[in-house]
Design an enzyme around this catalytic site. Sequence first.
Site, short mmCIF file in Angstrom:
data_model
loop_
_atom_site.label_atom_id
_atom_site.label_comp_id
_atom_site.label_asym_id
_atom_site.label_seq_id
_atom_site.Cartn_x
_atom_site.Cartn_y
_atom_site.Cartn_z
N ASP A 124 0.83 -1.21 0.00
CA ASP A 124 0.00 0.00 0.00
C ASP A 124 0.87 1.26 0.00
OD1 ASP A 124 0.68 -0.76 2.71
OD2 ASP A 124 -0.75 0.69 3.46
N GLU A 153 0.00 -1.14 5.72
CA GLU A 153 1.09 -0.75 6.61
C GLU A 153 0.95 0.72 6.98
OE1 GLU A 153 4.98 0.82 7.94
OE2 GLU A 153 3.80 1.46 6.20
ZN LIG Z 1 6.69 2.18 4.13
#
Ligand SMILES: [Zn+2]
Length: 386
Positions: free
Chosen positions: A76, A138
């Site tokens: 992401d 994340e």
């Molecule tokens: Zn990162």
Amino acid sequence: MSDRLTLTKELLGRLVAFDTTSHKSNLGLISFVEGYLEGFGIESRRVPTADGLKSSLFATIGPSGVGGIGLSGHTDVVPVTGQAWDTDPFTMVERDGKLYGRGTADMKGYLACVLASVPELVARPLKTPMHIVFSYDEEVGCTGVRPMIAELGKTLPLPRMVFVGEPTEMGVVDAHKGPVRWRVEVTGRAAHSSMAHLGVNAITYAGRLLAELGRMEEELKRLPPNPRFDPPWNTLQVTEIGGGTASNIVPVPCWFGWEIRALPGFDVSAFDTRLRRFAAENCLPEMLRTAPEAGIEITITNKVPAFGADTKSGIVPLALKLAGQNETFAVSYATEAGLFQLGGAPSVVCGPGNIAQAHTPNEFVRVAELDKCLGFIERLADWAEQ
Ligand SMILES: [Zn+2]
């Protein structure tokens, strides 16, 4: 330019073109990676979300039944909303030895290096397997990697070590802070603002809590510093706030978010308890006297463990050798390394690109950084043959 570097650039262009902003699905990218790996006869395992809109990916190259090396990265990226880019953030552009595009530094450049190394890794007689470990979400609190880590040592092999390829300019990071985030919701009672005494002003009480947080912040700064970190203390700050209804109504809602970025080994629970006690003793009795429905709710919304590398597994000396470095660094941003380590896989952070370019408009990674990373993986493969 080596074939592998050319392939890395091609792959990075493909990865950047998938808009995997955290709130969107990453399945396009995941399918692409699965298909690519399949081309080399490598099977992948997905660890999807309950709604099936996002997935992590785990794949192994080399022998099974032996503890392997995890090459870990998140798929992401952060939003481009409100950022002034000179070019389309999802179309990679090369200029003056730099590759521009959202995620080039954080951290699709690393993913591209890992994938471009696959043809060579499959051709080598590896004694220690390599695991491709790609996560999602994340950037919104390291939440996506957790279900995959929960499977390590169960339905997925537990890596012996994990290299997390966040941008460190290929320096070896063996420690980082751990952010803990809270949301505080203050509920008062509405009244015409000319009759303030009949209401409970949520913003006033939120202000008291903010002042207490300000005192806590000062105390945290006065604790013995850890000079490895910049800044060398546990930072505390309020990051978001909202409240009120209209300019002539005693405000009922007020909410704010705050965080502590804790040094490794620092326990934030005393500060959590302290704010709760302050609310209970210095705000609530007054609030409840006027409005029994008033309240203050304090919730921990996210907690990423701080990270200090394990000293027994040999991962730090190995990483230093592979990276051609002789000292390690500590950073103030969080990664998935602490979570892998809690899950039983010793970790270090080492990847191409500079964190200064991460999350910014015109994010870029230098081609030379990708080349260094390919060298790191190649030396790792040499080691894995021994
Ligand atoms: Zn990162």
